[in-house]
Every structure is written in structure tokens, then in C-alpha cells.
Design an enzyme around this catalytic site. Sequence first.
Site, PDB file in Angstrom:
ATOM      1  N   GLY A 142       0.812  -1.220   0.000  1.00 53.60           N
ATOM      2  CA  GLY A 142       0.000   0.000   0.000  1.00 53.60           C
ATOM      3  C   GLY A 142       0.841   1.264   0.000  1.00 53.60           C
TER       4      GLY A 142
ATOM      5  CB  SER B 146       5.323 -12.705 -14.279  1.00 55.22           C
ATOM      6  OG  SER B 146       5.912 -11.473 -14.616  1.00 55.22           O
TER       7      SER B 146
ATOM      8  CE  LYS C 259       2.489 -14.116 -11.780  1.00 57.98           C
ATOM      9  NZ  LYS C 259       1.133 -14.701 -11.864  1.00 57.98           N
TER      10      LYS C 259
ATOM     11  CB  VAL D 100      13.178  -5.332 -23.454  1.00 54.88           C
ATOM     12  CG1 VAL D 100      13.250  -4.353 -22.285  1.00 54.88           C
ATOM     13  CG2 VAL D 100      12.923  -6.753 -22.973  1.00 54.88           C
TER      14      VAL D 100
HETATM   15  N1  LIG Z   1      -1.194  -8.988 -18.122  1.00 54.96           N
HETATM   16  C1  LIG Z   1       0.119  -9.078 -18.064  1.00 54.96           C
HETATM   17  O1  LIG Z   1       0.871  -8.245 -18.607  1.00 54.96           O
HETATM   18  C2  LIG Z   1       0.765 -10.250 -17.357  1.00 54.96           C
HETATM   19  C3  LIG Z   1       2.145 -10.453 -17.524  1.00 54.96           C
HETATM   20  C4  LIG Z   1       2.738 -11.535 -16.881  1.00 54.96           C
HETATM   21  C5  LIG Z   1       1.969 -12.363 -16.099  1.00 54.96           C
HETATM   22  N2  LIG Z   1       0.642 -12.118 -15.934  1.00 54.96           N
HETATM   23  C6  LIG Z   1      -0.129 -13.010 -15.078  1.00 54.96           C
HETATM   24  O2  LIG Z   1      -1.225 -13.488 -15.810  1.00 54.96           O
HETATM   25  C7  LIG Z   1      -2.329 -13.724 -14.947  1.00 54.96           C
HETATM   26  C8  LIG Z   1      -3.544 -13.033 -15.506  1.00 54.96           C
HETATM   27  O3  LIG Z   1      -3.242 -11.673 -15.731  1.00 54.96           O
HETATM   28  P1  LIG Z   1      -4.295 -10.713 -16.452  1.00 54.96           P
HETATM   29  O4  LIG Z   1      -3.538  -9.509 -16.902  1.00 54.96           O
HETATM   30  O5  LIG Z   1      -5.100 -11.502 -17.384  1.00 54.96           O
HETATM   31  O6  LIG Z   1      -5.147 -10.275 -15.174  1.00 54.96           O
HETATM   32  P2  LIG Z   1      -6.658  -9.813 -15.030  1.00 54.96           P
HETATM   33  O7  LIG Z   1      -7.245  -9.390 -16.316  1.00 54.96           O
HETATM   34  O8  LIG Z   1      -6.659  -8.862 -13.889  1.00 54.96           O
HETATM   35  O9  LIG Z   1      -7.372 -11.158 -14.597  1.00 54.96           O
HETATM   36  C9  LIG Z   1      -7.100 -11.759 -13.385  1.00 54.96           C
HETATM   37  C10 LIG Z   1      -8.143 -12.851 -13.159  1.00 54.96           C
HETATM   38  O10 LIG Z   1      -7.836 -13.483 -11.901  1.00 54.96           O
HETATM   39  C11 LIG Z   1      -8.973 -13.419 -11.075  1.00 54.96           C
HETATM   40  N3  LIG Z   1      -8.533 -13.243  -9.671  1.00 54.96           N
HETATM   41  C12 LIG Z   1      -7.953 -12.171  -9.117  1.00 54.96           C
HETATM   42  N4  LIG Z   1      -7.704 -12.382  -7.805  1.00 54.96           N
HETATM   43  C13 LIG Z   1      -8.145 -13.642  -7.556  1.00 54.96           C
HETATM   44  C14 LIG Z   1      -8.178 -14.441  -6.395  1.00 54.96           C
HETATM   45  N5  LIG Z   1      -7.686 -14.014  -5.226  1.00 54.96           N
HETATM   46  N6  LIG Z   1      -8.681 -15.694  -6.497  1.00 54.96           N
HETATM   47  C15 LIG Z   1      -9.170 -16.155  -7.683  1.00 54.96           C
HETATM   48  N7  LIG Z   1      -9.175 -15.426  -8.806  1.00 54.96           N
HETATM   49  C16 LIG Z   1      -8.662 -14.191  -8.749  1.00 54.96           C
HETATM   50  C17 LIG Z   1      -9.770 -12.215 -11.552  1.00 54.96           C
HETATM   51  O11 LIG Z   1     -11.116 -12.394 -11.208  1.00 54.96           O
HETATM   52  P3  LIG Z   1     -12.054 -11.104 -10.942  1.00 54.96           P
HETATM   53  O12 LIG Z   1     -12.124 -10.362 -12.238  1.00 54.96           O
HETATM   54  O13 LIG Z   1     -13.332 -11.719 -10.513  1.00 54.96           O
HETATM   55  O14 LIG Z   1     -11.382 -10.300  -9.873  1.00 54.96           O
HETATM   56  C18 LIG Z   1      -9.551 -12.305 -13.058  1.00 54.96           C
HETATM   57  O15 LIG Z   1     -10.423 -13.238 -13.639  1.00 54.96           O
HETATM   58  C19 LIG Z   1      -1.903 -13.227 -13.568  1.00 54.96           C
HETATM   59  O16 LIG Z   1      -1.444 -14.330 -12.832  1.00 54.96           O
HETATM   60  C20 LIG Z   1      -0.738 -12.290 -13.882  1.00 54.96           C
HETATM   61  O17 LIG Z   1       0.158 -12.225 -12.799  1.00 54.96           O
HETATM   62  C21 LIG Z   1       0.018 -11.091 -16.551  1.00 54.96           C
END
Ligand SMILES: NC(=O)c1ccc[n+]([C@@H]2O[C@H](COP(=O)([O-])OP(=O)(O)OC[C@H]3O[C@@H](n4cnc5c(N)ncnc54)[C@H](OP(=O)(O)O)[C@@H]3O)[C@@H](O)[C@H]2O)c1
Length: 275
Positions: free
Chosen positions: A22, A73, A112, A201
Site C-alpha cells: 500500500g 511472469s 509471482k 524490451v
Molecule cells: N497482463 C500481463 O501483462 C501479465 C504479464 C505476466 C503475467 N501475468 C499473469 O497473468 C495472470 C492473468 O493476468 P491478467 O492480466 O489476465 O489479469 P486480469 O485481467 O486482472 O485477470 C485476473 C483474473 O484473476 C482473477 N482473480 C484475481 N484475484 C483472484 C483471487 N484471489 N482468487 C481467484 N481469482 C482471482 C480475476 O477475477 P475477478 O475479475 O473476478 O477479480 C480475473 O479473472 C496473472 O497471474 C498475472 O500475474 C500477466
Amino acid sequence: MSSAAAAMTGAGKVVCVTGASGYIASWIVKLLLARGYTVRATTELLDPAVKGTLNVLRSCKKTSVKRVVITSSVGAVIYNGKPRTPDVVVDETWFSDPEFCQKNQHWYVLSKTLAEEAAWTFCRDNGLQIVTINPSMVIGPLLQPTLNTSVEAILKLIDGSSDTYPNFCYGWVNVKDVALGHILAFEVPSANGRYCMVERVVHCSELVNVIRGMYPTIPLPDKPADDEPTFPTYQVSKEKIRSLGIELVPLETNIQETIESLKEKGFVTFESNHL
Ligand SMILES: NC(=O)c1ccc[n+]([C@@H]2O[C@H](COP(=O)([O-])OP(=O)(O)OC[C@H]3O[C@@H](n4cnc5c(N)ncnc54)[C@H](OP(=O)(O)O)[C@@H]3O)[C@@H](O)[C@H]2O)c1
């Protein structure tokens, strides 16, 4: 209090700070570390990431699941204090260092890193196959109606909300590539270990230049957010992900698909006049 005296205050003492990612708590952590304390942080991020991952893996163990594909990640790869410069090629043998992440208050990256570590340990101890996908910032067309953080990073550059861009380098990759990476990691029998997925990058100044080249009339930020030295870029190996048959879509296409999708979904309005 002088910094030397302050450092002595906390030497050898351990403090737990809850909600450490936070606004206020992250400053408390910073000051505690400067005073020499060892800080144990709990965050909204760490518990869901680690416990959430382990919960799912425990369920997998109880069923007939053989292979688990984890969305990790590149953050779990690159944050270890090793220099990253344009000639450095990061690959899947790199691991982020939790202590380094904590010291530098990279809480998401720490979550992560710890979640991936916990997953590897659990799967090894319980005979589950595990493959991890380690993407950088994921962009491209949105299917869902809401924004996620990585696509929002592009929106912030093009919506006129700021005249500065972050003085930082990010890797970028297309969401369709990342989705396919997950599926091939599941389908291809020889898939194993970790797969970095980073097309390129670039410093945010270069990102802005790429956008300007395609959308010359969009008003874009024209200066960095601080006067610190420019962050250097680095490379991330594509060899391993190529072994799954994936040739990553180039940055320019990723940006164009993202901007067109943001426009289509009404997050931003302007004439489509890319060259
Ligand atoms: N986007 C990127 O650039 C990126 C890069 C590297 C890795 N990642 C990884 O990829 C994954 C998905 O990323 P995203 O960008 O697609 O994220 P996102 O759009 O925010 O989606 C996250 C999903 O996880 C669910 N969620 C969040 N907190 C949760 C919890 N405590 N228990 C169960 N479900 C939960 C959310 O549900 P609600 O909508 O109901 O909250 C949502 O469906 C994550 O693990 C992230 O760390 C993402």
C-alpha cells in the site's frame, strides 16, 4: 537521527508489516529497511498468489491431473540484481531473488516469484508435471469489457492524461501468443520447464516513437517522468518458446491491435489514421 544511528536502531530486529504494497505501508517498509530492520511483508498480493496457487495444485493432486501450466511472469525471472544492459540476453535459467524483490519493494514481482517457487516445489514433491509461462507485459485485443493493468499502460500513453512517459523499459508480448503458449505447453508432450515470452524490451520513449509512427495525430507524452538516467534495455531469449513452434508477433502489430481494440471498446476516441 543520522542515518548511521537510524541503521543501528533496527539491526538484528524483525518487523512484520501487513498490507506492505500500500501507499503508506510501502513507505513504512522503506524507512524500516533504512533503519536496518529485517522486514517481513504480507500483502494483498503475496497470500492470494502463493496460497491460491497451492490451493489449486492441492486440488490437482487429488484428481487425475498430470500436467499443470502456470501463468507466471518474466518478473519471476529478471529481478535478481544482475545487470541488464543491451548486450545481456536473459533466459529461462535466470531466477528472481525474493530478497532483492523485497528490498526494492517489487511486491507484484515478489508475489509471482514466490508463487512460482512454491509451485515448482509442490509439483516436484507430489509428482505433478509443471510448465510455466513467463510473459512480460501482455497486450493485444481485449475480449473482456474491462481493462487490465498491462493494456491500461498503453491507454495511459494515448489518452492525453499525461505529458510524461515512465522512464523505464518494459518487455511486450501479444496476448494471442501468450494464450497459444499456454495451450502448447499443455499439448506438446516434450514441453517442460519455463518459457519466457517477450517479443521485445523497449524504453517507453521508444514505445511512444513507435506509436507516433503509426498514429501521427494522437497527442503523446514527449518527456520522461523523471530526470534519472535512462533505463537501459536488455534482451530476452526466444529460443525456448520457438521450440514450441511460436514465432512472437512483433511489437508494432501488438501496439496496433491494442490501440484498435481500445478504440473499438470505447476507451479512447480518435480517427484511425495509422500509416
Ligand atoms: N497482463 C500481463 O501483462 C501479465 C504479464 C505476466 C503475467 N501475468 C499473469 O497473468 C495472470 C492473468 O493476468 P491478467 O492480466 O489476465 O489479469 P486480469 O485481467 O486482472 O485477470 C485476473 C483474473 O484473476 C482473477 N482473480 C484475481 N484475484 C483472484 C483471487 N484471489 N482468487 C481467484 N481469482 C482471482 C480475476 O477475477 P475477478 O475479475 O473476478 O477479480 C480475473 O479473472 C496473472 O497471474 C498475472 O500475474 C500477466
